[in-house]
Design an enzyme around this catalytic site. Structure first.
Site, mmCIF file in Angstrom:
data_model
loop_
_atom_site.group_PDB
_atom_site.id
_atom_site.type_symbol
_atom_site.label_atom_id
_atom_site.label_comp_id
_atom_site.label_asym_id
_atom_site.label_seq_id
_atom_site.Cartn_x
_atom_site.Cartn_y
_atom_site.Cartn_z
ATOM 1 N N ASN A 115 0.814 -1.213 0.000
ATOM 2 C CA ASN A 115 0.000 0.000 0.000
ATOM 3 C C ASN A 115 0.849 1.265 0.000
ATOM 4 O OD1 ASN A 115 -2.457 1.737 0.672
ATOM 5 N ND2 ASN A 115 -1.178 2.070 2.513
ATOM 6 N N ASP A 212 -0.913 -6.611 3.446
ATOM 7 C CA ASP A 212 -0.851 -5.653 4.555
ATOM 8 C C ASP A 212 -1.694 -4.410 4.234
ATOM 9 O OD1 ASP A 212 0.509 -4.516 7.001
ATOM 10 O OD2 ASP A 212 1.109 -3.031 5.485
ATOM 11 N N GLU A 248 -5.405 -8.060 5.182
ATOM 12 C CA GLU A 248 -5.548 -7.460 6.503
ATOM 13 C C GLU A 248 -6.518 -6.296 6.418
ATOM 14 O OE1 GLU A 248 -3.141 -4.590 7.825
ATOM 15 O OE2 GLU A 248 -3.569 -4.823 9.950
ATOM 16 N N ASN A 313 -2.281 -11.034 17.084
ATOM 17 C CA ASN A 313 -1.346 -10.889 15.975
ATOM 18 C C ASN A 313 -0.219 -9.962 16.404
ATOM 19 O OD1 ASN A 313 -2.367 -8.287 15.722
ATOM 20 N ND2 ASN A 313 -2.608 -8.405 13.495
HETATM 21 C C1 QV4 Z 1 4.020 8.943 13.520
HETATM 22 C C2 QV4 Z 1 2.638 9.493 13.855
HETATM 23 C C3 QV4 Z 1 1.971 9.989 12.591
HETATM 24 C C4 QV4 Z 1 2.827 11.076 11.993
HETATM 25 C C5 QV4 Z 1 4.189 10.486 11.673
HETATM 26 C C6 QV4 Z 1 5.043 11.571 11.123
HETATM 27 O O1 QV4 Z 1 1.852 8.420 14.395
HETATM 28 O O2 QV4 Z 1 0.674 10.512 12.896
HETATM 29 O O3 QV4 Z 1 2.231 11.557 10.814
HETATM 30 O O4 QV4 Z 1 4.797 9.914 12.857
HETATM 31 O O5 QV4 Z 1 6.339 11.399 11.518
HETATM 32 C C7 QV4 Z 1 5.361 3.945 12.732
HETATM 33 C C8 QV4 Z 1 5.184 4.648 14.068
HETATM 34 C C9 QV4 Z 1 4.213 5.803 13.914
HETATM 35 C C10 QV4 Z 1 4.777 6.788 12.866
HETATM 36 C C11 QV4 Z 1 4.952 5.993 11.542
HETATM 37 C C12 QV4 Z 1 5.559 6.873 10.450
HETATM 38 O O6 QV4 Z 1 4.643 3.721 15.003
HETATM 39 O O7 QV4 Z 1 4.096 6.474 15.166
HETATM 40 O O8 QV4 Z 1 3.828 7.833 12.653
HETATM 41 O O9 QV4 Z 1 5.810 4.875 11.749
HETATM 42 O O10 QV4 Z 1 6.808 7.321 10.860
HETATM 43 C C13 QV4 Z 1 3.241 -0.746 11.755
HETATM 44 C C14 QV4 Z 1 3.053 -0.122 13.151
HETATM 45 C C15 QV4 Z 1 2.937 1.389 13.059
HETATM 46 C C16 QV4 Z 1 4.151 1.927 12.323
HETATM 47 C C17 QV4 Z 1 4.087 1.340 10.901
HETATM 48 C C18 QV4 Z 1 5.167 1.890 9.994
HETATM 49 O O11 QV4 Z 1 1.864 -0.630 13.734
HETATM 50 O O12 QV4 Z 1 2.914 1.909 14.382
HETATM 51 O O13 QV4 Z 1 4.119 3.374 12.305
HETATM 52 O O14 QV4 Z 1 4.254 -0.082 11.005
HETATM 53 O O15 QV4 Z 1 6.424 1.680 10.564
HETATM 54 C C19 QV4 Z 1 -4.482 0.505 11.059
HETATM 55 C C20 QV4 Z 1 -4.427 -0.109 9.660
HETATM 56 C C21 QV4 Z 1 -3.783 -1.461 9.667
HETATM 57 C C22 QV4 Z 1 -2.434 -1.417 10.371
HETATM 58 C C23 QV4 Z 1 -2.676 -0.896 11.796
HETATM 59 C C24 QV4 Z 1 -1.382 -0.812 12.585
HETATM 60 O O16 QV4 Z 1 -5.730 -0.205 9.126
HETATM 61 O O17 QV4 Z 1 -3.589 -1.913 8.328
HETATM 62 O O18 QV4 Z 1 -3.241 0.402 11.747
HETATM 63 N N1 QV4 Z 1 -1.787 -2.732 10.392
HETATM 64 C C25 QV4 Z 1 -0.766 -3.009 9.365
HETATM 65 C C26 QV4 Z 1 0.395 -3.796 9.955
HETATM 66 C C27 QV4 Z 1 1.167 -2.915 10.926
HETATM 67 C C28 QV4 Z 1 1.824 -1.773 10.159
HETATM 68 C C29 QV4 Z 1 1.007 -1.294 9.042
HETATM 69 C C30 QV4 Z 1 -0.196 -1.825 8.703
HETATM 70 C C31 QV4 Z 1 1.651 -0.309 8.134
HETATM 71 O O19 QV4 Z 1 -0.091 -4.939 10.612
HETATM 72 O O20 QV4 Z 1 2.157 -3.649 11.623
HETATM 73 O O21 QV4 Z 1 2.020 -0.662 11.069
HETATM 74 O O22 QV4 Z 1 2.309 -1.077 7.156
HETATM 75 O O23 QV4 Z 1 -5.478 -0.130 11.810
HETATM 76 CA CA CA Z 2 -3.633 3.689 0.086
#
Ligand code: QV4
Ligand code: CA
Length: 512
Positions: A115, A212, A248, A313
């Protein structure tokens, strides 16, 4: 012609819901953050002998290296390219893992992060796991290649460019999930780059994909990519086999985007499953196990043949994603084994077992401030090997839930009863319940605060059975509790409410 066409259509549709596991292997295990060489060894020494159908691996494509905090687990969800090098290993090690696992009938399912690319704030340079140069600010990823035209910036209507409102369907699909650069999956160039990545993995022998963040892609765009996928590698799969697809989509209700929108592409993760099962076993909100009599679609879950189910998970075991406080994890050992046991005994859905690493949880104001910790690692940042102790547990802070006797034996239970109907339900109106799977297996739980002592119809042939929770059958003996089933299928069960594992499971392959 009509029938042929029907079969062809059926073939196309049918394949993507089929996990493509070897017959009678009915679960996969998520070896979260494991190295490829450790997975290859685990396939040969443990997963194949114990009937696991496959492994979900962490994203194998090049990701950004984050230093603040120090290499969090979630850096692997920030792609820089589709080159196969990460902390889990390089392309050679990846190929070796897929070949060795396939050769023992344990298939590989890839966590496909398609994505988005890395976070908008990830800067520029070669701090990526293959050393590829990228520039997040200018959306320049020459190692793919992607340029500014390949992202959704012009489509997103939110003020910040990030998703701000999950009730705005277009924002959820076309804006940035927590600032992750959102790919324009309606563009042919992007679709072909993603499809080329997935087809390369198919060529190497993988059996399917976890898609994902599927909620953040238009179902039609996902379909357009899936339609470009080749059939699985005939070295290990019958000609014409489609990759197994599970998407997911976190849908606990209350949002306009529904998991059912994605059924045309493949299976979908059913997040209600773990959230509800945790609530029931914790006896929260007036829930009790007696209500599990109509577990599955009766609880408003998606159709069983579209569901990918799990107790926890990698996200919600550490407070990410969805499920909330009710989610049971390896930290809640006793209830967790009961939850995983119930999931593996019940016919609903295709089951995925979680296998985690331990991290130093530290709660401040109810939040684990260490939820970002990456896998057990050496001083140089490399991921530690999975060591196996004399008692078959794992060392180096790998939890290896899949190696816990109760969970391993329930994976085998599910294989033995595969195809058998849910039968002989009994409950005491509270938290003592039991059910069978045809004439192949039977399970009973005591989650009340008093002992259970009851004689029940098991549906099983007469004989002496080994309880595979407290022990197992070894040679001609049971290593722990025995259950005697009479000629009429009746058996007496005694479970103290203080027992280490207050549940008993028996099946025809554990019969003396
Ligand atoms: C932070 C702020 C943002 C801000 C940004 C700017 O939160 O608001 O704009 O900084 O600097 C990490 C950090 C997060 C950070 C982001 C970008 O935790 O704080 O943003 O990086 O720097 C995983 C983690 C996230 C992580 C992300 C990318 O869970 O915390 O973000 O990886 O590293 C929703 C979706 C669902 C998703 C779920 C977590 O619908 O699809 O949230 N689940 C999948 C995966 C998950 C992964 C992602 C999606 C992204 O299972 O592991 O997120 O690929 O519900
Ligand atoms: Ca998108």
């Amino acid at each position: 012609m009509g029938m042929y066409l029907l079969l062809l259509v059926a073939g196309v549709c049918w394949g993507q819901y089929n996990p493509n596991t070897v017959p009678k292997r009915t679960s996969i295990v998520h070896l979260f953050e494991w190295r490829w060489q450790d997975i290859a060894e685990e396939c040969e020494r443990y997963l194949a002998p114990n009937g696991f159908g496959g492994v979900q691996i962490s994203p194998p494509n090049e990701n950004v290296i984050i230093t603040d905090p120090q290499q969090p687990w979630w850096e692997r969800y920030q792609p820089v390219s589709y080159k196969l090098c990460t902390r889990s290993g390089n392309e050679t090690e990846f190929r070796d893992m897929v070949t060795r696992c396939n050769n023992v009938g344990v298939h590989i399912y890839v966590d496909a992060v398609i994505n988005h690319m890395c976070g908008a704030n990830a800067g520029a340079g070669d701090h990526a796991t293959c050393g590829s140069y990228f520039n997040a600010k200018t959306e320049d990823f020459p190692a793919v290649p992607y340029s500014v035209w390949d992202f959704n910036d012009h489509k997103c209507k939110s003020r910040s460019g990030n998703i701000e409102n999950y009730h705005d369907i277009s924002q959820v699909r076309d804006c940035r999930l927590v600032s992750l650069l959102d790919l324009a999956l309606d563009r042919e160039h992007v679709r072909s780059r993603v499809a080329a990545y997935l087809n390369r993995l198919i060529g190497l022998g993988v059996a399917g994909f976890r898609i994902d963040a599927a909620k953040h892609m238009w179902p039609a765009d996902v379909k357009a990519i899936l339609d470009k996928l080749e059939d699985l590698n005939t070295q290990w799969f019958p000609a014409g086999t489609k990759p197994f697809i599970y998407q997911e989509v976190i849908d606990l209700g209350g949002e306009p985007i529904k998991g059912s929108e994605y059924f045309g592409n493949g299976r979908v993760t059913e997040f209600k499953y773990g959230a509800k099962l945790g609530t029931v076993l914790r006896k929260w909100d007036g829930e009790k196990m007696a209500y599990l009599k109509n577990w599955g679609e009766g609880w408003g879950f998606m159709p069983s043949d579209r569901a990918l189910v799990f107790v926890d998970n990698h996200d919600n075991q550490r407070g990410h994603g969805a499920g909330g406080a009710s989610i049971l994890t390896f930290w809640d050992t006793r209830l967790y084994k009961m939850a995983v046991g119930f999931m593996l005994a019940h016919p609903y859905g295709f089951t995925r077992v979680m296998s985690s690493f331990r991290w130093p949880r530290y709660f401040q104001n109810g939040k684990d401030v260490n939820d970002w910790y990456g896998p057990p690692s050496n001083a140089d940042g490399s991921t530690k090997a999975v060591t196996i102790n004399a008692d078959t547990t794992c060392g180096n802070d790998w939890v290896c839930e899949h190696r816990w006797r109760q969970i391993r034996n329930m994976v085998i239970f599910r294989n033995v009863v595969d195809g058998e109907p849910f039968s002989n339900w009994w409950d005491n109106g509270s938290n003592q319940v039991a059910f069978g799977r045809g004439n192949k297996g039977f399970i009973i739980f005591n989650n009340d605060d008093w002992s259970l002592n009851v004689s029940l119809q098991t549906g099983l042939p007469a004989g002496t059975y080994c309880d595979i929770i407290s022990g197992q059958k070894e040679g001609d003996f049971c290593t722990a509790v025995e259950v005697h089933v009479a000629a009429d299928g009746m058996a007496n069960f005694l479970i103290g409410n203080e027992d280490q594992d207050p549940f008993i499971a028996i099946h025809v392959d554990a019969k003396l």
